[in-house]
Write a protein that holds these residues in place. Sequence first.
Motif, PDB file in Angstrom:
ATOM      1  N   ALA A 196      31.815 -35.420 -55.111  1.00  0.00           N
ATOM      2  CA  ALA A 196      32.095 -34.103 -55.682  1.00  0.00           C
ATOM      3  C   ALA A 196      33.583 -34.053 -56.026  1.00  0.00           C
ATOM      4  N   VAL A 197      33.882 -33.680 -57.282  1.00  0.00           N
ATOM      5  CA  VAL A 197      35.261 -33.681 -57.769  1.00  0.00           C
ATOM      6  C   VAL A 197      35.677 -32.256 -58.130  1.00  0.00           C
ATOM      7  N   SER A 198      36.831 -31.829 -57.629  1.00  0.00           N
ATOM      8  CA  SER A 198      37.375 -30.519 -57.980  1.00  0.00           C
ATOM      9  C   SER A 198      38.014 -30.592 -59.354  1.00  0.00           C
ATOM     10  N   LEU A 199      37.626 -29.669 -60.263  1.00  0.00           N
ATOM     11  CA  LEU A 199      38.223 -29.658 -61.591  1.00  0.00           C
ATOM     12  C   LEU A 199      39.667 -29.167 -61.557  1.00  0.00           C
ATOM     13  N   ASP A 200      40.026 -28.425 -60.540  1.00  0.00           N
ATOM     14  CA  ASP A 200      41.392 -27.894 -60.433  1.00  0.00           C
ATOM     15  C   ASP A 200      42.373 -28.941 -59.924  1.00  0.00           C
ATOM     16  N   THR A 201      41.994 -29.657 -58.875  1.00  0.00           N
ATOM     17  CA  THR A 201      42.927 -30.582 -58.229  1.00  0.00           C
ATOM     18  C   THR A 201      42.588 -32.048 -58.443  1.00  0.00           C
ATOM     19  N   GLY A 202      41.356 -32.353 -58.826  1.00  0.00           N
ATOM     20  CA  GLY A 202      40.941 -33.737 -58.967  1.00  0.00           C
ATOM     21  C   GLY A 202      40.577 -34.411 -57.659  1.00  0.00           C
ATOM     22  N   VAL A 203      40.614 -33.679 -56.552  1.00  0.00           N
ATOM     23  CA  VAL A 203      40.288 -34.242 -55.244  1.00  0.00           C
ATOM     24  C   VAL A 203      38.794 -34.576 -55.186  1.00  0.00           C
ATOM     25  N   ARG A 204      38.493 -35.787 -54.674  1.00  0.00           N
ATOM     26  CA  ARG A 204      37.109 -36.237 -54.554  1.00  0.00           C
ATOM     27  C   ARG A 204      36.690 -36.245 -53.094  1.00  0.00           C
ATOM     28  N   ARG A 205      35.430 -35.885 -52.857  1.00  0.00           N
ATOM     29  CA  ARG A 205      34.868 -35.996 -51.516  1.00  0.00           C
ATOM     30  C   ARG A 205      33.469 -36.593 -51.629  1.00  0.00           C
ATOM     31  N   ARG A 206      33.125 -37.440 -50.685  1.00  0.00           N
ATOM     32  CA  ARG A 206      31.832 -38.112 -50.712  1.00  0.00           C
ATOM     33  C   ARG A 206      30.744 -37.176 -50.201  1.00  0.00           C
ATOM     34  N   LEU A 207      29.728 -36.943 -51.042  1.00  0.00           N
ATOM     35  CA  LEU A 207      28.583 -36.127 -50.647  1.00  0.00           C
ATOM     36  C   LEU A 207      27.517 -36.980 -49.958  1.00  0.00           C
ATOM     37  N   PHE A 208      27.052 -38.001 -50.694  1.00  0.00           N
ATOM     38  CA  PHE A 208      25.999 -38.865 -50.187  1.00  0.00           C
ATOM     39  C   PHE A 208      26.243 -40.290 -50.666  1.00  0.00           C
ATOM     40  N   THR A 209      25.652 -41.227 -49.958  1.00  0.00           N
ATOM     41  CA  THR A 209      25.495 -42.591 -50.445  1.00  0.00           C
ATOM     42  C   THR A 209      23.993 -42.830 -50.473  1.00  0.00           C
ATOM     43  N   VAL A 210      23.413 -42.792 -51.668  1.00  0.00           N
ATOM     44  CA  VAL A 210      21.965 -42.697 -51.826  1.00  0.00           C
ATOM     45  C   VAL A 210      21.330 -44.086 -51.860  1.00  0.00           C
ATOM     46  N   PRO A 211      20.335 -44.337 -51.012  1.00  0.00           N
ATOM     47  CA  PRO A 211      19.650 -45.640 -51.010  1.00  0.00           C
ATOM     48  C   PRO A 211      18.562 -45.716 -52.074  1.00  0.00           C
ATOM     49  N   SER A 212      18.817 -45.175 -53.247  1.00  0.00           N
ATOM     50  CA  SER A 212      17.828 -45.141 -54.327  1.00  0.00           C
ATOM     51  C   SER A 212      18.544 -44.827 -55.633  1.00  0.00           C
ATOM     52  N   ARG A 213      17.971 -45.288 -56.739  1.00  0.00           N
ATOM     53  CA  ARG A 213      18.501 -44.933 -58.060  1.00  0.00           C
ATOM     54  C   ARG A 213      17.707 -43.793 -58.697  1.00  0.00           C
ATOM     55  N   PHE A 214      16.703 -43.296 -57.986  1.00  0.00           N
ATOM     56  CA  PHE A 214      15.880 -42.210 -58.501  1.00  0.00           C
ATOM     57  C   PHE A 214      16.012 -41.022 -57.561  1.00  0.00           C
ATOM     58  N   PHE A 215      16.764 -40.019 -57.991  1.00  0.00           N
ATOM     59  CA  PHE A 215      17.057 -38.882 -57.123  1.00  0.00           C
ATOM     60  C   PHE A 215      17.301 -37.635 -57.951  1.00  0.00           C
ATOM     61  N   ASP A 216      17.356 -36.494 -57.273  1.00  0.00           N
ATOM     62  CA  ASP A 216      17.729 -35.228 -57.905  1.00  0.00           C
ATOM     63  C   ASP A 216      18.575 -34.451 -56.911  1.00  0.00           C
ATOM     64  N   LEU A 217      19.498 -33.646 -57.436  1.00  0.00           N
ATOM     65  CA  LEU A 217      20.448 -32.903 -56.614  1.00  0.00           C
ATOM     66  C   LEU A 217      20.455 -31.456 -57.054  1.00  0.00           C
TER      67      LEU A 217
END
Length: 332
Positions: A196-217
């Motif tokens: 997840a990336v903040s448009l204001d600051t550019g700071v990134r934080r890890r949400l998930f590391t998904v064990p699949s290429r087929f997903f929805d959020l």
Amino acid sequence: VLDTEAGRLQRIGPGWRPVWSPDGRFLAFNSESSDQRDFGYSIWDGVDVRRHGRSSSAPVAMALGNSFLVVEQFGGFDDKGDLVADEVPPQIVIHDPVSGVTNTLNLAAERRARELWAHHSGPFAVSPSGDAIALMFQAGRGNRYIHPRILRSEVVVVRPDGSPVRRNVGGAPVRFLSTGELVIEDQSVFPVPLDAVSLDTGVRRRLFTVPSRFFDLSAGGRLVYVTYENEARAVWVWDAGSSPRRLTDGEFPALSADGSQVAFGRRGPDKYKGSRTWEAALYVARIADGAVRRYELAGGTFAPPEPSDSEGSWAWAPDGRRIALTLEEPPP
């Protein structure tokens, strides 16, 4: 369109890749003419279907904002009606479905003498407020359609007028969260990281590391994904800060807008060795208790998205009741 409360299926028209407006008033989808030479897109207002982009464009990705439709165009048509993709630079069209007004943004750049090019491509993500559009931008050398050499890839966020907001190196946009952050995936590695990336600051934080290429959020940060279990597939659900849990058998999950339900498909028994066909049905599961409902899709065969297609063949309306589906109709 499937009404999950009434169990009723309504045919809208030929097309694929459906997307809803945030208020549920409009449904947009890719479409083509009866002779398959005229590609465009259609908008359904609940009563009538109107085609757009006739004989002049070939949209390949769409996303609806609060009051506009984002359409990517990658080509035009010659006098014979054949698609000419490499003569027209990629463009973004902003279409207001209420007024019908369109605005074209040409964000691509080419220098044919040195065979250098840069162009945008789907998938897209549009912020809930409609003031930001995220897309993937690539720069390369050589023929961009035949063995292109990618020199740089980044996620670019622009406003509907084309003015830049932020650039992020690598990845592809997934969606905007209710927090206003943009989620970016990196499909070049596995498991797939979602940041997840903040448009204001550019700071990134890890949400998930998904064990699949087929997903929805979902916008609230709930994740569903598919795992392979021998010859079967299973749908898993994962909330940030908790452990993932297996929900049910199925493939290609799509979350409702509030993240409380998930739609998915299932394959039937093997007809031939190594081949499992899709059931002519759609399944919906409540994530809270795992209860599953089955909906027969009379008059067609369930059409899943292609593995390389990040946009599914079906989409939930914001009301959490209707689902737009792509079905393959049997020949007459």
